[in-house]
Scaffold this active site. Structure first.
Site, PDB file in Angstrom:
ATOM      1  N   ASP A  84      14.747   8.629  16.745  1.00  8.19           N
ATOM      2  CA  ASP A  84      16.206   8.715  16.582  1.00  8.19           C
ATOM      3  C   ASP A  84      16.801   7.342  16.309  1.00  8.19           C
ATOM      4  O   ASP A  84      16.161   6.308  16.528  1.00  8.19           O
ATOM      5  CB  ASP A  84      16.857   9.350  17.823  1.00  8.19           C
ATOM      6  CG  ASP A  84      16.607   8.564  19.101  1.00  8.19           C
ATOM      7  OD1 ASP A  84      15.481   8.062  19.285  1.00  8.19           O
ATOM      8  OD2 ASP A  84      17.537   8.433  19.917  1.00  8.19           O
ATOM      9  N   GLU A  96      15.556   8.446  22.295  1.00  9.16           N
ATOM     10  CA  GLU A  96      15.411   7.193  23.039  1.00  9.16           C
ATOM     11  C   GLU A  96      16.769   6.511  23.165  1.00  9.16           C
ATOM     12  O   GLU A  96      17.106   5.952  24.200  1.00  9.16           O
ATOM     13  CB  GLU A  96      14.430   6.250  22.332  1.00  9.16           C
ATOM     14  CG  GLU A  96      14.079   4.998  23.128  1.00  9.16           C
ATOM     15  CD  GLU A  96      15.010   3.804  22.908  1.00  9.16           C
ATOM     16  OE1 GLU A  96      14.899   2.837  23.671  1.00  9.16           O
ATOM     17  OE2 GLU A  96      15.849   3.833  21.985  1.00  9.16           O
TER      18      GLU A  96
HETATM   19 ZN    ZN Z   1      14.917   1.228  19.515  1.00 14.80          ZN
END
Ligand code: ZN
Length: 383
Positions: free
Chosen positions: A74, A136
């Site tokens: 992401d 993340e």
């Molecule tokens: Zn990163």
């Protein structure tokens, strides 16, 4: 396909954390399958996002041990940023490749994918694993699921390299990150009748001041670790809302705070101090005004710190391959602390600079990708 081709392909899929990452995961999965590999996915409850884990077995077919190369799929949004070129089209200018995610951290994933054929052709006594996560950037939501799955499937990994942008220099420690939402519930009343109300904003403000007090204590008294740019733990209140009208005592005040702890401080102990203050000071004070007053505190994010051992084989390997002995500890968080928490010694090392991450006109230098390829080839050869 070269790393640059892979990067162009990966950045064209808009995997801003609020979107599904399945387009990217399926692209990678299909490529790995076409090479005879058997990637497996672990999905979120809604089935809209997935992690991918794939083992490139050792020469003898062994799948246990070895090194995992890890990256998140992401990216942060481009909202409100005025880009010089289309953020989801890889654009080359002056030896740099511009696009959202080029640096953080599709560059590392692109190098890894481009080298899969070489990894497979490299005689190795140990396997190499690819570990791609989702979400993340919104507090490492995907990786814990992947690590739990690994454990369940009995997959053992000897060490991991998280390819966050470090300009290809090893980072051996980072702070932990914990974010919390607090809701202070008082009692509404006409603002002329203060004895009948319990002012949620005012009581929340006292808790916020107590949090600020903790921050000042850490800053003045430590514990300290001078290898960090901010050499002590921090805690800060960053969002607040409350009240409905100028002449109404507010019933609700909501705020979020986050702390970034040095790995030697326990997040549970830090939060424990806040809980104790609420229980023994704040709530009794509020309940004297209104017996029904409550304070709710909810965890929004928890990513543990990283403190890699210099003795660990993975640390020594990355230091040897990068010829870099400097002790580098950083304030930003990564998934490396989660890997370490799962018993996998981990170091952070990847292409691009954290200076370019999350910004308008994010880029990775072509030279950084070349360095990363060389590094990854040597990692594979070391096995
Ligand atoms: Zn990163």
């Amino acid at each position: 396909m070269t790393s640059q081709d892979w990067l162009a392909r990966l950045v064209a899929i808009d995997t801003t954390s609020r979107n599904s990452n399945l387009g990217l995961i399926e692209t990678v999965r299909d490529d790995l399958r076409a090479r005879g590999l058997d990637p497996w996915l672990s999905s979120n409850a809604e089935g809209t996002k997935a992690n991918l884990f794939c083992t490139l077995p050792a020469q003898d077919g062994g799948t246990q041990g070895g090194i995992a190369l890890s990256g998140h799929t992401d990216t942060v949004p481009v909202d409100g940023q005025d880009w010089s070129s289309a953020p989801f089209t890889l654009t080359e200018r002056d030896g740099r490749l511009y696009a959202r995610g080029s640096c953080d951290m599709k560059g590392f994933i692109a190098c890894t994918m481009a080298l899969v054929p070489e990894f497979l052709a490299t005689p190795r006594a140990k396997p190499l694993h690819l570990a791609l996560s989702y979400d993340e950037e919104i507090a490492c939501i995907g990786a814990p699921l992947m690590l739990a799955d690994l454990q369940q499937r009995g997959v053992k990994v000897d060490g991991a390299i998280v390819g966050e942008p470090t300009s290809m220099q090893p980072v051996v420690a980072h702070k932990g990150l914990n974010a919390w939402r607090c809701r202070v519930h008082g009692k509404a009343a006409h603002s002329s009748l203060t004895p009948q109300g319990c002012n949620a904003i005012e009581h929340a403000a006292q808790l916020i001041c107590a949090i600020r007090e903790m921050a000042e204590q850490w800053r003045a008294n430590g514990p300290f670790d001078q290898f960090y740019d901010v050499p002590y733990s921090t805690i800060t209140t960053n969002l607040i809302g409350g009240g409905i009208a100028m002449n109404t005592i507010p019933q609700l005040c909501e705020f979020t705070y986050e702390f970034r702890n040095l790995p030697m401080l326990s997040p549970a102990d830090i939060q424990g101090r806040i809980d104790a203050y609420v229980r023994t000071e704040l709530l009794p004070r509020m309940q004297r005004e209104f017996p029904g007053a409550t304070v709710e505190i909810e965890n929004l994010a928890a990513a543990p710190g990283l403190d890699a051992s210099e003795q660990a084989a993975i640390t020594q390997l990355v230091r040897a391959l990068t010829a870099d002995k400097s002790v580098r500890k950083v304030a930003y968080g990564t998934e490396a602390g989660l890997f370490q928490g799962a018993g996998i010694p981990t170091v952070v090392c990847g292409p691009g600079s954290i200076e370019q991450a999350h910004k308008v006109d994010e880029f990775v230098a072509i030279d950084q990708l070349a360095q990363c390829e060389k590094f990854l080839r040597e990692v594979a050869a070391s096995l």
